[in-house]
Scaffold this motif. Structure first.
Motif, PDB file in Angstrom:
ATOM      1  N   VAL A 186       0.572  -1.244  -0.011  1.00 47.22           N
ATOM      2  CA  VAL A 186       0.009  -0.146  -0.199  1.00 47.22           C
ATOM      3  C   VAL A 186       0.800   1.346   0.063  1.00 47.22           C
ATOM      4  O   VAL A 186       0.356   2.358  -0.060  1.00 47.22           O
ATOM      5  N   THR A 187       2.337   0.961   0.057  1.00 47.44           N
ATOM      6  CA  THR A 187       3.071   2.219  -0.330  1.00 47.44           C
ATOM      7  C   THR A 187       3.964   2.295  -1.421  1.00 47.44           C
ATOM      8  O   THR A 187       4.904   2.858  -1.411  1.00 47.44           O
ATOM      9  N   ILE A 193       0.906  12.639   3.878  1.00 47.27           N
ATOM     10  CA  ILE A 193      -0.130  11.560   3.850  1.00 47.27           C
ATOM     11  C   ILE A 193       0.124  10.511   5.121  1.00 47.27           C
ATOM     12  O   ILE A 193       1.386  10.237   5.314  1.00 47.27           O
ATOM     13  N   VAL A 194      -1.080  10.197   5.658  1.00 48.33           N
ATOM     14  CA  VAL A 194      -0.961   9.295   6.869  1.00 48.33           C
ATOM     15  C   VAL A 194      -1.866   8.178   6.471  1.00 48.33           C
ATOM     16  O   VAL A 194      -3.067   8.467   5.942  1.00 48.33           O
ATOM     17  N   LEU A 195      -1.203   7.103   6.610  1.00 51.61           N
ATOM     18  CA  LEU A 195      -2.060   5.677   6.446  1.00 51.61           C
ATOM     19  C   LEU A 195      -2.658   5.285   7.687  1.00 51.61           C
ATOM     20  O   LEU A 195      -1.692   5.085   8.791  1.00 51.61           O
ATOM     21  N   TRP A 196      -3.887   5.348   7.750  1.00 54.06           N
ATOM     22  CA  TRP A 196      -4.599   5.129   9.013  1.00 54.06           C
ATOM     23  C   TRP A 196      -5.323   3.846   9.328  1.00 54.06           C
ATOM     24  O   TRP A 196      -5.643   3.425  10.355  1.00 54.06           O
ATOM     25  N   SER A 197      -5.618   3.204   8.054  1.00 59.43           N
ATOM     26  CA  SER A 197      -6.128   1.767   8.198  1.00 59.43           C
ATOM     27  C   SER A 197      -5.862   0.958   7.163  1.00 59.43           C
ATOM     28  O   SER A 197      -5.661   1.474   5.749  1.00 59.43           O
ATOM     29  N   ILE A 238      -7.964   3.080  -1.160  1.00 58.15           N
ATOM     30  CA  ILE A 238      -7.473   2.058  -2.448  1.00 58.15           C
ATOM     31  C   ILE A 238      -8.145   0.962  -2.301  1.00 58.15           C
ATOM     32  O   ILE A 238      -8.289   0.410  -1.190  1.00 58.15           O
ATOM     33  N   TRP A 239      -8.438   0.124  -3.419  1.00 59.78           N
ATOM     34  CA  TRP A 239      -8.848  -1.403  -3.293  1.00 59.78           C
ATOM     35  C   TRP A 239      -8.021  -1.871  -4.209  1.00 59.78           C
ATOM     36  O   TRP A 239      -7.985  -1.867  -5.602  1.00 59.78           O
ATOM     37  N   MET A 240      -6.971  -2.981  -3.730  1.00 56.50           N
ATOM     38  CA  MET A 240      -5.957  -3.690  -4.407  1.00 56.50           C
ATOM     39  C   MET A 240      -6.498  -5.240  -4.542  1.00 56.50           C
ATOM     40  O   MET A 240      -6.620  -5.517  -3.719  1.00 56.50           O
ATOM     41  N   ALA A 241      -6.202  -5.744  -5.659  1.00 57.14           N
ATOM     42  CA  ALA A 241      -6.737  -7.110  -6.014  1.00 57.14           C
ATOM     43  C   ALA A 241      -5.197  -8.028  -5.659  1.00 57.14           C
ATOM     44  O   ALA A 241      -4.171  -7.693  -6.061  1.00 57.14           O
ATOM     45  N   ILE A 242      -5.460  -8.857  -4.622  1.00 59.30           N
ATOM     46  CA  ILE A 242      -4.539 -10.057  -4.386  1.00 59.30           C
ATOM     47  C   ILE A 242      -4.578 -11.134  -5.324  1.00 59.30           C
ATOM     48  O   ILE A 242      -3.854 -11.884  -5.923  1.00 59.30           O
ATOM     49  N   ASP A 243      -6.057 -11.768  -5.124  1.00 62.18           N
ATOM     50  CA  ASP A 243      -6.281 -12.648  -6.285  1.00 62.18           C
ATOM     51  C   ASP A 243      -6.754 -11.964  -7.568  1.00 62.18           C
ATOM     52  O   ASP A 243      -7.043 -10.708  -7.365  1.00 62.18           O
ATOM     53  N   ALA A 261      -6.734   0.250   1.534  1.00 61.32           N
ATOM     54  CA  ALA A 261      -6.148   0.812   2.596  1.00 61.32           C
ATOM     55  C   ALA A 261      -6.684   2.624   2.549  1.00 61.32           C
ATOM     56  O   ALA A 261      -7.102   2.930   1.602  1.00 61.32           O
ATOM     57  N   ARG A 262      -6.626   3.198   3.617  1.00 64.04           N
ATOM     58  CA  ARG A 262      -7.248   4.334   4.046  1.00 64.04           C
ATOM     59  C   ARG A 262      -6.163   5.426   4.226  1.00 64.04           C
ATOM     60  O   ARG A 262      -5.572   5.264   5.117  1.00 64.04           O
ATOM     61  N   TYR A 263      -6.114   6.469   3.446  1.00 62.33           N
ATOM     62  CA  TYR A 263      -5.056   7.758   3.676  1.00 62.33           C
ATOM     63  C   TYR A 263      -5.743   8.979   4.009  1.00 62.33           C
ATOM     64  O   TYR A 263      -6.952   9.114   3.526  1.00 62.33           O
ATOM     65  N   THR A 264      -5.276   9.953   4.888  1.00 65.73           N
ATOM     66  CA  THR A 264      -5.732  11.058   5.101  1.00 65.73           C
ATOM     67  C   THR A 264      -4.436  11.875   5.318  1.00 65.73           C
ATOM     68  O   THR A 264      -3.307  11.522   4.817  1.00 65.73           O
ATOM     69  N   THR A 265      -4.837  13.032   5.841  1.00 60.64           N
ATOM     70  CA  THR A 265      -3.580  14.065   5.968  1.00 60.64           C
ATOM     71  C   THR A 265      -3.304  14.138   7.440  1.00 60.64           C
ATOM     72  O   THR A 265      -4.157  14.008   8.437  1.00 60.64           O
ATOM     73  N   PRO A 266      -2.301  14.825   7.832  1.00 62.06           N
ATOM     74  CA  PRO A 266      -1.995  15.053   9.258  1.00 62.06           C
ATOM     75  C   PRO A 266      -3.146  16.079   9.903  1.00 62.06           C
ATOM     76  O   PRO A 266      -3.081  16.173  11.205  1.00 62.06           O
ATOM     77  N   SER A 267      -3.736  16.705   9.207  1.00 62.95           N
ATOM     78  CA  SER A 267      -4.519  17.868   9.885  1.00 62.95           C
ATOM     79  C   SER A 267      -5.953  17.143  10.070  1.00 62.95           C
ATOM     80  O   SER A 267      -6.701  17.846  10.600  1.00 62.95           O
ATOM     81  N   VAL A 268      -6.144  15.780   9.870  1.00 63.44           N
ATOM     82  CA  VAL A 268      -7.433  15.241  10.099  1.00 63.44           C
ATOM     83  C   VAL A 268      -7.211  14.670  11.593  1.00 63.44           C
ATOM     84  O   VAL A 268      -6.468  13.652  11.763  1.00 63.44           O
TER      85      VAL A 268
END
Length: 253
Positions: free
Chosen positions: A73-74, A90-94, A126-131, A211-218
């Motif tokens: 996811v990075t 960018i902050v990855l939070w989940s 984002i939504w990424m396919a593993i299969d 993966a869920r991304y946001t910003t440091p101001s959130v």
């Protein structure tokens, strides 16, 4: 790092405009199916068989304890596009591994932000396919342009995976599209985009990674409660955190 694609992709002005109009972009390629096959072996052997940082769900936030999940996811092809919509910090939070084995029930139509503790509600997923992910094995379906309005959510009908769904009378699926993905492909979408997936009536698993991304101001309210968990922490994946609003940690070794 297993995936070897080091291409950093920036969004064009037209792509950014299309995201704001449609609420999603993609599919894009993060890594090749061959590279993803190697990662899949490790996820199957090391992640799906073990507990993670969230005691309530072994599929949640495995980027915090498993380096290959963090690295997926990075990847440059992911973060380059995320920067185009969120900026350099960018902050990855989940993260979450959506594992739909054959027979897994329907995920109802929903908008993610209805359940999320983000203040202000700024997020890019984002939504990424593993299969390999097709309509046959229950790919995600989305409704382009449905991110412009937050709709009323109610308790889900019986037999659904999620506990809440958009009130069924409010959902117009005439414009829905299937997000079919090869292993290593992904799409980006807004926190308000309506999406769902059907019951997996095939004989093939459908494993994907969000993966869920946001910003440091959130501000992520109450990181020790659902949908987060005790000890939850964010990871800075680009730029700097000058705000100090949320509990942070380093990527796994």
């Amino acid at each position: 790092m297993i995936c070897m694609d080091t291409t950093t992709a920036a969004l064009t002005r037209d792509e950014i405009a299309r995201f704001h109009q449609q609420g999603y972009l993609g599919p894009y390629t993060a890594c090749t199916p061959e590279d993803m096959a190697a990662v899949r072996l490790r996820i199957d052997a090391e992640v799906l068989t073990s507990t993670g940082p969230n005691p309530a769900s072994p599929l949640h936030s495995r980027h915090l304890d498993h380096r290959p999940v963090h690295d997926l996811v990075t990847l440059p092809g992911v973060l380059g596009r995320v920067r185009g919509l969120l900026g350099d910090d960018i902050v990855l939070w989940s993260t979450f591994l959506f594992n739909k084995e054959p027979g897994t029930p329907e995920v109802p139509w929903h908008q993610d932000i209805d359940e999320w503790p983000l203040d202000p509600p700024v997020n890019l997923s984002i939504w990424m396919a593993i299969d390999e992910v097709t309509a046959e094995n229950s790919c995600v379906q989305i409704i382009p342009g449905s991110h412009r309005e937050l709709l009323h959510h109610v308790p889900s009908r019986p037999g659904m995976v999620f506990s809440k769904e958009i009130e069924p009378g409010l959902v117009d699926t005439s414009g829905a599209i299937d997000m079919e993905l090869a292993p290593g492909e992904f799409f980006l979408f807004s926190e308000q985009l309506m999406h769902h997936s059907n019951k997996n009536d095939s004989n093939r698993r459908r494993l994907g990674l969000s993966a869920r991304y946001t910003t440091p101001s959130v501000n992520i309210r109450d990181q020790d409660s659902a949908p987060c968990f005790p000890g939850h922490a964010c990871v800075l994946v680009s730029g700097s955190d000058t705000q100090g609003l949320n509990r942070m940690t380093e990527p796994p070794a």
